[in-house]
Design a protein around this motif. Structure first.
Motif, PDB file in Angstrom:
ATOM      1  N   LEU A 157      47.938  -4.350 -15.720  1.00 10.59           N
ATOM      2  CA  LEU A 157      49.344  -4.185 -15.719  1.00 10.59           C
ATOM      3  C   LEU A 157      49.512  -2.857 -15.311  1.00 10.59           C
ATOM      4  CD1 LEU A 157      50.455  -6.021 -19.016  1.00 10.59           C
ATOM      5  CD2 LEU A 157      50.963  -6.801 -16.500  1.00 10.59           C
ATOM      6  N   SER A 159      52.897   0.103 -15.809  1.00 17.06           N
ATOM      7  CA  SER A 159      54.200   0.418 -16.244  1.00 17.06           C
ATOM      8  C   SER A 159      54.419   1.914 -15.866  1.00 17.06           C
ATOM      9  CB  SER A 159      53.985   0.319 -17.701  1.00 17.06           C
ATOM     10  OG  SER A 159      53.544  -1.051 -18.256  1.00 17.06           O
ATOM     11  N   THR A 163      59.778  -0.252 -16.494  1.00 10.29           N
ATOM     12  CA  THR A 163      59.116  -1.213 -15.567  1.00 10.29           C
ATOM     13  C   THR A 163      57.775  -1.826 -15.425  1.00 10.29           C
ATOM     14  OG1 THR A 163      60.820  -0.524 -14.126  1.00 10.29           O
ATOM     15  CG2 THR A 163      59.256  -1.895 -12.869  1.00 10.29           C
ATOM     16  N   THR A 164      57.471  -2.869 -15.723  1.00  4.25           N
ATOM     17  CA  THR A 164      56.261  -3.361 -15.559  1.00  4.25           C
ATOM     18  C   THR A 164      55.722  -4.336 -14.725  1.00  4.25           C
ATOM     19  OG1 THR A 164      55.957  -2.998 -17.959  1.00  4.25           O
ATOM     20  CG2 THR A 164      53.962  -4.488 -17.241  1.00  4.25           C
ATOM     21  N   THR A 165      54.705  -4.629 -14.004  1.00  2.42           N
ATOM     22  CA  THR A 165      54.225  -5.219 -13.046  1.00  2.42           C
ATOM     23  C   THR A 165      52.605  -5.545 -13.123  1.00  2.42           C
ATOM     24  OG1 THR A 165      54.591  -6.074 -10.771  1.00  2.42           O
ATOM     25  CG2 THR A 165      54.001  -3.881 -11.147  1.00  2.42           C
ATOM     26  N   ARG A 187      51.278   3.996 -16.924  1.00  2.00           N
ATOM     27  CA  ARG A 187      50.294   3.313 -17.722  1.00  2.00           C
ATOM     28  C   ARG A 187      49.764   2.444 -16.916  1.00  2.00           C
ATOM     29  NH1 ARG A 187      51.850   1.812 -23.566  1.00  2.00           N
ATOM     30  NH2 ARG A 187      51.699   4.263 -23.700  1.00  2.00           N
TER      31      ARG A 187
END
Length: 880
Positions: A157, A159, A163-165, A187
């Motif tokens: 992941l 971030s 926003t996280t993807t 992150r």
């Protein structure tokens, strides 16, 4: 929870001698001609990239490795864990500059790489902190590690702020700030699977500050009118009195007449603007003539031949085109380079189907009959080795790639793109986008060729008819041997009007390089974005001039990008070839800028000769003087000055800016730009009409006279608000209103001593037998933002010099996502020759970015890798 599992206690280490041989394959020929995006064959005395002629008696090979600007590395890679030097960065985010390029390592599991005996370690989170502007983009790419497939496919992941993807190998992701300008935490978290490398690329906020090129406002021909009559009879009986007195008439058709006023009857008007105003008054009187349905000016329509803002690569090309005043030259030209033929004698040109040719790079051939820049001659491949599908000379100049998995050199494609890439909203744009390219392959797929192959190509081109032969030949290649036969071939072609441009070499010394040093060749050195001589650029009293060649260890214009020259490239994955783009440095990249400008000049003056060019050069009409003639020749090529000289001062009068942007860094809050009129002896006065149309609110800009020029002095008055922007200027010349946009480059700076690409393994291979282990290896860490290395007791011979990180601890360097340095240029390694005594002063540049780039600026092509002899600590305890 601790995320890094290792024993911090340092233990003695010993070398393991039983590692597999290097993954390396070359087919090198002893050659005179080598690609000059890299340095030439070096000698021990004065030729070693700044070499020392002294002999220490230790048979040294030594030098330094510079680090690409704004480069950083994760502080707890597997290599750091292995050496016991890792610093965890999950509790306290690691600071990154902005823009930046940073490499790192993560893994959700622990284990041993298959067959290598080396280990990978669990590292589940990396945190970074950076300051972003709202228009910046953060791109992340992940790369699975060779030898760890048993651990499973990695997943992660990413971030940025809120926003996280998801992230997985082979699928880059891009994130943008969501809360405007400010500090953001980035992150990365490993979720499942084995180890992977990653690259973080933080874009420059300067990407939207391109120099604008816009069409002129409405213009018309003085003393002419287009008149529509009610009937043919009325047209024939036009009165000779009144406003039609002494006017000549030409029937266009359908009742339309072109009427030219006899200037003897016109009002006295000393300037073009006065003549145009007089024309409008005359046309108004024509409208009152009986039988005239309409009368209007003979309007001029200017095709905006070059609009670089619609080419996606242009923001990266902007610095090297602004440096030579090219956008303003484009603004003054209707058809830049049209009808001029430029031969590129190099490694050939990219094709999706290299065995049969055709399907060329879309930046060079868009498939449109009206936009095809390539002309393939019946004999266009002079390489006689069997590195392609047709041994010997043939008519297919396609770069054949390689069949052994190594990264091929698309050097000739890069050079061709700089000269004449199409303005077709694909990729980038060339200096002379309407010129015709003649790709000629004289270097094989290793970037080498013989003097005979080069001579045969030149003789063939000179033997063509005047309509077929090139106007200009670009030679981004060279060697140290002053071949008489090669010079004779060049002289014969020169006698037929062909102009030769050649790269001066990348030795960083005054040693002459050929063919650039021949009398009838224009020798081109290289500068970076700060208009400073690139450290590698050969210099001396035989250099004619300089052009942008780049230096990726510098950000000379503070635009947030390393100073590489961007152009077309190719990507080979097995038997699949895809077009790509590359940022490369070298005098090979400088020479095509000059070839492109020569094409602009030849379009304006087809009779331009070498003697006339050198006379312009001597009189200072083509360049901006930078400093010592020994280092810079007559100075930096200025495209606007050059085309004006070739146009007999008939371009109109334009304003030229030097430097081409306001440059600020963290400590410098004042900057100046000098504005001059080109040509300097024009009777027009565009500087007198100069206006400041748009200035950022945090910047103060004042106009101050400076002799015949105007100096713009800029001061940052609110440093907290300062960011990438532009200043828009307006002025009027004989063609009407003009616009000039000057980028404002603001960076917090990138202290050289802060650059870090991680621990580097430096390897020295026997170039004539590179399949074995390295001849020598050393391990270095950065000091003051660079690395220094020394090998002792190195016998005379030919060697390959490479270095790189092993972030994942798998015993391989220069994999995708790893930092890599190949001598003298990444992606284009060339042998060095060591004689008796020491070879010192070698310079390399390490970068996480290899030659082929994707649209995000991250690597995406297969790259050559090298196996290291990995030091081991047998007593080290590792937590599983």
């Amino acid at each position: 929870m601790r995320k890094v599992e290792f024993n911090r206690e340092k233990r003695p280490v010993v070398w393991q001698e039983d590692q597999a041989s290097a993954v390396l394959s070359y087919s090198r020929r002893r050659s005179i001609v080598t690609v000059l995006a890299s340095a030439l064959v070096l000698t021990a005395c004065g030729g070693g990239g700044g070499g020392d002629s002294s002999d220490s008696g230790e048979n040294l090979v030594s030098g330094r490795i510079g680090i690409e600007a704004r480069t950083r590395i994760d502080s707890d890679t597997a290599d750091d864990i292995y050496w016991g030097t890792a610093v965890a960065n999950d509790d306290t985010p690691q600071s990154l500059p902005s823009p930046a390029i940073a490499g790192g390592y993560l893994s959700a599991s622990v284990g041993t790489y298959g067959g290598s005996g080396t280990d990978f370690y669990r590292d589940m989170e990396d945190d970074f902190r950076l300051h972003l502007s709202s228009n910046q983009v953060v791109s992340i790419a992940a790369f699975a590690v060779n030898g760890a497939s048993s651990a499973g496919t990695p997943s992660a992941l990413v971030s940025l702020g809120s926003t996280t993807t998801g992230l997985s190998p082979g699928t880059p992701v891009s994130l943008s700030p969501t809360s405007g300008d400010g500090n953001y935490d980035l992150r990365l978290q490993a979720l499942t699977g084995g180890p992977f490398r990653y690259l973080i690329s933080v874009s420059s906020p300067a990407s939207d500050s391109a120099l604008g090129v816009s069409a002129d406002d409405v213009d018309w021909v003085p003393g002419e009118a287009l008149v529509t009559m009610a009937s043919p009879m009325q047209a024939q009986s036009l009165s000779s009195g009144g406003p039609l007195a002494s006017a000549t008439r030409e029937e266009v058709g359908n009742g339309l007449w072109r009427v030219k006023r006899n200037q003897a009857t016109a009002l006295t008007a000393s300037t073009r603007e006065e003549r145009k105003a007089d024309t409008l008054a005359w046309i108004q009187s024509l409208r009152e003539v009986s039988g005239v349905v309409s009368a209007e000016p003979n309007y001029l329509y200017h095709a905006l031949t070059v609009d670089p803002t619609n080419d996606s690569l242009y923001p990266l090309q902007e610095w090297h085109y602004q440096a030579i005043n090219l956008p303003t030259a484009w603004q003054a030209l209707a058809s830049p380079g049209e009808g001029v033929r430029v031969a590129v004698l190099d490694t050939g040109v990219f094709s999706r189907t290299p065995n049969t040719g055709h399907n060329w790079h879309p930046d060079l051939d868009d498939g449109n009959e009206n936009g095809n820049n390539l002309q393939i001659l019946s004999t266009s491949d002079f390489v006689t080795t069997s590195d392609d599908s047709q041994a010997g000379e043939d008519g297919n100049p396609a770069n054949p790639g390689t069949d052994d998995g190594t990264a091929p050199s698309f050097h000739g494609t890069h050079v061709a793109g700089t000269i004449a890439a199409l303005d077709n909203d694909v990729g980038g744009v060339g200096v002379a986008p309407l010129a015709t390219l003649l790709p000629i392959r004289v270097l094989d797929n290793t970037g080498n060729g013989s003097s005979l192959e080069l001579i045969n190509a030149i003789n063939y081109l000179a033997s063509l008819s005047a309509a077929q032969r090139p106007d200009i030949i670009n030679l981004s290649l060279g060697g140290v041997a002053p071949s008489t036969a090669l010079e004779n071939a060049i002289n014969n072609a020169s006698d037929k009007g062909i102009l030769f441009v050649a790269a001066a070499g990348n030795q960083g010394t005054t040693d002459r390089v050929y063919p650039a040093a021949f009398d009838r060749v224009i020798a081109v050195g290289a500068v970076d974005a700060g208009n400073k001589r690139a450290s590698y650029s050969t210099f001396g009293n035989w250099i004619d001039l300089v052009a942008p060649g780049g230096d990726s260890t510098r950000d000379g214009n503070n635009d947030g990008q390393a100073d590489a020259v961007y152009s077309d490239w190719g990507q080979q994955t097995g038997s699949v070839f895809e077009p790509a783009y590359a940022g490369v440095t070298g005098t090979s990249m400088a020479a095509p800028h000059v070839s492109g400008v020569l094409a602009l000049m030849r379009e304006r003056d087809p009779s331009l000769s070498l003697a006339k060019f050198r006379e312009y050069l001597r009189r200072g009409e083509l360049t901006d003087v930078l400093g010592s003639q020994t280092e810079y020749g007559y100075g930096l090529i200025n495209a606007l000055k050059a085309v004006d000289a070739a146009s007999a001062d008939d371009l109109g009068t334009f304003i030229s800016a030097y430097p081409s942007a306001f440059l600020f860094d963290g400590s410098v809050t004042e900057a100046s730009v000098l504005l001059e009129e080109v040509p300097g002896d024009s009777t027009e006065n565009p500087l007198g009409s100069l206006t400041l149309d748009s200035v950022p609110s945090w910047l103060s800009v004042t106009k101050n006279p400076d002799g015949d020029a105007v100096r713009l002095d800029a001061t940052i008055i609110d440093s907290h608000a300062a960011k990438q922007s532009k200043v828009t200027l307006g002025y009027t010349n004989e063609n009407g209103p003009q616009t000039l946009e000057l980028p404002v480059n603001v960076q917090l700076g990138d202290p050289v001593q802060s650059r870090n690409a991680g621990r580097h393994y430096v390897l020295l291979y026997n170039a004539d037998d590179p399949s074995g282990d390295p001849v020598q290896q050393t391990v270095v860490t950065p000091s003051g933002g660079r690395y220094t290395f020394t090998f002792k007791d190195v016998p005379a011979g030919r060697y390959l010099l490479v270095a790189g990180t092993d972030m994942d601890n798998n015993g391989l360097i220069c994999e995708q996502g790893e930092a890599c340095a190949e001598y003298p240029t990444n992606g284009l390694p060339q042998p060095i020759s060591k004689g008796e005594g020491d070879l010192t002063g070698l310079t390399l540049t390490t970068s996480f970015r290899r030659a082929a780039l994707s649209s995000t600026g991250l690597p995406h092509s297969a790259t050559q890798v090298y196996r290291v002899r990995h030091p081991s600590a047998t007593t080290k305890e590792m937590t599983r």
